[in-house]
Design a protein around this motif. Structure first.
Motif, PDB file in Angstrom:
ATOM      1  N   THR A  38       0.839  -1.196   0.000  1.00 21.70           N
ATOM      2  CA  THR A  38       0.000   0.000   0.000  1.00 21.70           C
ATOM      3  C   THR A  38       0.878   1.253   0.000  1.00 21.70           C
ATOM      4  N   ALA A  39       0.675   2.104  -0.991  1.00 24.56           N
ATOM      5  CA  ALA A  39       1.405   3.373  -1.064  1.00 24.56           C
ATOM      6  C   ALA A  39       0.613   4.434  -0.313  1.00 24.56           C
ATOM      7  N   ARG A  40       1.208   4.920   0.772  1.00 22.80           N
ATOM      8  CA  ARG A  40       0.572   5.976   1.559  1.00 22.80           C
ATOM      9  C   ARG A  40       1.313   7.286   1.293  1.00 22.80           C
ATOM     10  N   VAL A  41       0.609   8.205   0.643  1.00 17.71           N
ATOM     11  CA  VAL A  41       1.243   9.433   0.162  1.00 17.71           C
ATOM     12  C   VAL A  41       0.447  10.644   0.621  1.00 17.71           C
ATOM     13  N   LYS A  42       1.171  11.682   1.024  1.00 21.20           N
ATOM     14  CA  LYS A  42       0.529  12.959   1.354  1.00 21.20           C
ATOM     15  C   LYS A  42       1.092  14.032   0.427  1.00 21.20           C
ATOM     16  N   ILE A  43       0.188  14.719  -0.271  1.00 18.15           N
ATOM     17  CA  ILE A  43       0.557  15.784  -1.199  1.00 18.15           C
ATOM     18  C   ILE A  43       0.000  17.096  -0.674  1.00 18.15           C
ATOM     19  N   LEU A  44       0.824  18.128  -0.700  1.00 25.11           N
ATOM     20  CA  LEU A  44       0.424  19.443  -0.223  1.00 25.11           C
ATOM     21  C   LEU A  44       0.020  20.328  -1.392  1.00 25.11           C
ATOM     22  N   LEU A  45      -1.211  20.807  -1.390  1.00 27.67           N
ATOM     23  CA  LEU A  45      -1.683  21.731  -2.416  1.00 27.67           C
ATOM     24  C   LEU A  45      -1.174  23.133  -2.099  1.00 27.67           C
ATOM     25  N   THR A  46      -1.087  23.963  -3.124  1.00 32.42           N
ATOM     26  CA  THR A  46      -0.577  25.324  -2.904  1.00 32.42           C
ATOM     27  C   THR A  46      -1.549  26.163  -2.098  1.00 32.42           C
ATOM     28  N   ILE A  47      -2.854  25.978  -2.327  1.00 36.51           N
ATOM     29  CA  ILE A  47      -3.876  26.712  -1.580  1.00 36.51           C
ATOM     30  C   ILE A  47      -5.010  25.754  -1.225  1.00 36.51           C
ATOM     31  N   ALA A  48      -5.796  26.123  -0.217  1.00 36.92           N
ATOM     32  CA  ALA A  48      -6.864  25.241   0.260  1.00 36.92           C
ATOM     33  C   ALA A  48      -7.932  25.015  -0.802  1.00 36.92           C
ATOM     34  N   LEU A 154     -10.957  31.502 -26.386  1.00 30.20           N
ATOM     35  CA  LEU A 154     -10.259  30.264 -26.022  1.00 30.20           C
ATOM     36  C   LEU A 154     -11.125  29.326 -25.195  1.00 30.20           C
ATOM     37  N   GLY A 155     -12.394  29.675 -25.015  1.00 32.45           N
ATOM     38  CA  GLY A 155     -13.306  28.779 -24.323  1.00 32.45           C
ATOM     39  C   GLY A 155     -13.214  28.794 -22.816  1.00 32.45           C
ATOM     40  N   ILE A 156     -12.656  29.870 -22.233  1.00 34.63           N
ATOM     41  CA  ILE A 156     -12.563  29.966 -20.766  1.00 34.63           C
ATOM     42  C   ILE A 156     -13.122  31.311 -20.288  1.00 34.63           C
ATOM     43  N   PRO A 157     -14.351  31.654 -20.686  1.00 39.02           N
ATOM     44  CA  PRO A 157     -14.870  32.982 -20.334  1.00 39.02           C
ATOM     45  C   PRO A 157     -15.049  33.206 -18.838  1.00 39.02           C
ATOM     46  N   GLY A 158     -15.244  32.146 -18.070  1.00 41.44           N
ATOM     47  CA  GLY A 158     -15.441  32.327 -16.632  1.00 41.44           C
ATOM     48  C   GLY A 158     -14.241  31.951 -15.798  1.00 41.44           C
ATOM     49  N   ALA A 159     -13.114  31.724 -16.440  1.00 39.81           N
ATOM     50  CA  ALA A 159     -11.912  31.269 -15.728  1.00 39.81           C
ATOM     51  C   ALA A 159     -11.375  32.355 -14.808  1.00 39.81           C
ATOM     52  N   LYS A 160     -10.906  31.935 -13.647  1.00 37.37           N
ATOM     53  CA  LYS A 160     -10.283  32.843 -12.691  1.00 37.37           C
ATOM     54  C   LYS A 160      -8.880  32.338 -12.367  1.00 37.37           C
ATOM     55  N   PRO A 161      -7.906  33.222 -12.347  1.00 34.75           N
ATOM     56  CA  PRO A 161      -6.549  32.797 -12.000  1.00 34.75           C
ATOM     57  C   PRO A 161      -6.480  32.332 -10.553  1.00 34.75           C
ATOM     58  N   THR A 162      -5.552  31.432 -10.280  1.00 37.14           N
ATOM     59  CA  THR A 162      -5.302  30.984  -8.911  1.00 37.14           C
ATOM     60  C   THR A 162      -4.249  31.895  -8.293  1.00 37.14           C
ATOM     61  N   ARG A 163      -4.478  32.288  -7.063  1.00 33.25           N
ATOM     62  CA  ARG A 163      -3.529  33.153  -6.355  1.00 33.25           C
ATOM     63  C   ARG A 163      -2.794  32.354  -5.295  1.00 33.25           C
ATOM     64  N   VAL A 164      -1.487  32.442  -5.308  1.00 40.18           N
ATOM     65  CA  VAL A 164      -0.656  31.899  -4.237  1.00 40.18           C
ATOM     66  C   VAL A 164      -0.013  33.096  -3.567  1.00 40.18           C
ATOM     67  N   ASP A 165      -0.686  33.598  -2.527  1.00 47.62           N
ATOM     68  CA  ASP A 165      -0.303  34.849  -1.879  1.00 47.62           C
ATOM     69  C   ASP A 165      -0.302  35.974  -2.923  1.00 47.62           C
ATOM     70  N   LEU A 169      -1.345  32.619 -10.854  1.00 50.68           N
ATOM     71  CA  LEU A 169      -1.111  31.519 -11.785  1.00 50.68           C
ATOM     72  C   LEU A 169      -2.145  31.602 -12.894  1.00 50.68           C
ATOM     73  N   PRO A 170      -1.719  31.788 -14.138  1.00 45.74           N
ATOM     74  CA  PRO A 170      -2.669  31.974 -15.233  1.00 45.74           C
ATOM     75  C   PRO A 170      -3.379  30.675 -15.609  1.00 45.74           C
ATOM     76  N   PRO A 171      -4.653  30.743 -15.973  1.00 43.73           N
ATOM     77  CA  PRO A 171      -5.346  29.562 -16.484  1.00 43.73           C
ATOM     78  C   PRO A 171      -4.684  29.077 -17.772  1.00 43.73           C
ATOM     79  N   VAL A 172      -4.889  27.806 -18.076  1.00 50.68           N
ATOM     80  CA  VAL A 172      -4.322  27.209 -19.290  1.00 50.68           C
ATOM     81  C   VAL A 172      -5.463  26.765 -20.192  1.00 50.68           C
ATOM     82  N   ALA A 173      -5.431  27.186 -21.444  1.00 55.51           N
ATOM     83  CA  ALA A 173      -6.449  26.799 -22.423  1.00 55.51           C
ATOM     84  C   ALA A 173      -5.762  26.289 -23.673  1.00 55.51           C
ATOM     85  N   HIS A 174      -6.054  25.061 -24.052  1.00 53.07           N
ATOM     86  CA  HIS A 174      -5.480  24.455 -25.262  1.00 53.07           C
ATOM     87  C   HIS A 174      -3.952  24.513 -25.244  1.00 53.07           C
TER      88      HIS A 174
END
Length: 369
Positions: A38-48, A154-165, A169-174
């Motif tokens: 069993t692989a037990r792994v913990k990954i930390l996300l940049t934001i909640a 580009l098909g992302i009219p409602g996209a919002k960038p992610t903020r790390v403090d 971080l810009p959204p990615v489309a295609h």
């Protein structure tokens, strides 16, 4: 916390969807142990509230499952603390390409036009996607603050960038990293800003947004020779310009001003694109709805004005599918790559991205042994 090397090697194939770097390089793997299959792994996300947490979870589980000694996976997702995020920001700043630095190898190309309505934004979106489809790392800044349209195209009219403090971080489309003022306003509200605010917005896009290492950065410029055009020349002195026109002589005359600005800014105009050159009729004949010769005329005039060759890079025919692709958020070069317009755009994209860039005057980090 302990980390099993075999598990870490498997996880190195998992990329953060926004930062486009392996989670192992970003310090996101806090622990990884293998116990009785069993692989037990913990990954930390940049934001909640990471919007792509499920993607990371699924990719990590799939990567671990490829190991023959792993029978099951127990994956826990946590969140980075302030010190870990600070370390992440520092590591990213160390790798970020300073687009305004003369030593940068990222090609920065502004797509300009003399007036609106010539298809500049649609063409820019298609050029970006064509370059990304060729395997290049591409960024796109929607610098037309008052008339932003790139997210929808580009098909992302409602996209919002992610903020790390304080990092965005810009959204990615295609495969294209995208930033636009449209991602920061609600309900299609107008942006009513004057010169200093426009300059600051562009400056923030270039300094606060983490694009990472790029091969090409495209800017969809507003029409004309206003504040943004001047700000681009100041913030990105090594940037180049491509001028877009339609075949109509009057349109070419107006577009000439957008290219002639290079006389004062010192930028290089690398070419002219003629859009809406003709319409293919059902019987195979063509109709020149907007006349002919505007692109060639603009190329010759800018060559004479700037004292350097400004080639006509290509002529893109008028194609209803190009409009349909923009409305659907799927650019023509991806939805109908075999169409004449898509083929022409792809050829132009390759001519721009594969032009050699000299190293003359650049400081290389080497020392004699």
């Amino acid at each position: 916390m302990s980390i099993e090397p075999r598990l870490l090697e498997a996880l190195s194939a998992v990329q953060d969807p926004e930062l486009r770097r392996p989670i192992t390089e970003l310090g996101m793997v806090e622990s990884a142990v293998l116990e009785n299959g069993t692989a037990r792994v913990k990954i930390l996300l940049t934001i909640a509230g990471c919007p792509l947490r499920s993607t990371i979870e699924n990719d990590a589980t799939a990567a671990l499952a490829t190991l023959p000694e792993v029978g099951s996976v127990e994956l826990e997702l946590g969140v980075m603390g302030p010190e870990q995020r600070a370390a992440l920001r520092e590591s990213l700043k160390g790798r970020a390409v300073p687009f305004g630095d003369p030593s940068s190898l990222t090609r920065v190309i502004g797509i300009a036009s003399g007036k609106g309505g010539v298809g500049k934004s649609s063409l820019t979106a298609n050029l970006a996607c064509a370059m990304a489809a060729d395997g290049l790392r591409v960024g796109l800044i929607d610098a037309d603050v008052h008339g932003f349209s790139i997210p929808g195209l580009l098909g992302i009219p409602g996209a919002k960038p992610t903020r790390v403090d304080d990092m965005i971080l810009p959204p990615v489309a295609h495969g294209v990293k995208v930033i636009s003022i449209g991602m920061f306003v609600d309900d299609n509200k107008p942006v009513i800003w004057r010169g200093p605010m426009l300059h600051r917005a562009l400056e923030q896009f270039l300094t606060d947004v983490h694009f990472g290492d790029l091969d090409v950065l495209l800017l969809d410029l507003p029409p004309g020779t206003g504040d943004i055009a001047i700000s681009v020349s100041q913030l990105l002195p090594g940037s180049e310009l491509v001028v877009l026109t339609t075949p109509q002589a009057a349109a070419a005359q107006v577009a000439e001003r957008a290219g002639a600005i290079a006389v004062q800014t010192g930028q290089k105009v690398v070419g002219v694109i003629e859009n809406m050159s003709w319409l293919q009729l059902p019987d195979g004949s063509t109709m020149e709805l907007f006349g002919s010769g505007g692109g060639r005329q603009l190329s010759e005039r800018l060559t004479a004005t700037l004292g350097a060759e400004v080639p006509l890079l290509g002529q893109v025919p008028l194609d209803p599918l190009l409009r349909a692709g923009g409305d659907a958020g799927l650019p023509l070069v991806l939805s109908h790559p075999g169409s004449p317009a898509a083929a022409q755009i792809t050829a132009i994209a390759r001519s721009l991205s594969h032009r050699p860039r000299g190293l003359a005057g650049m400081k290389l980090s080497v020392s004699p042994g």
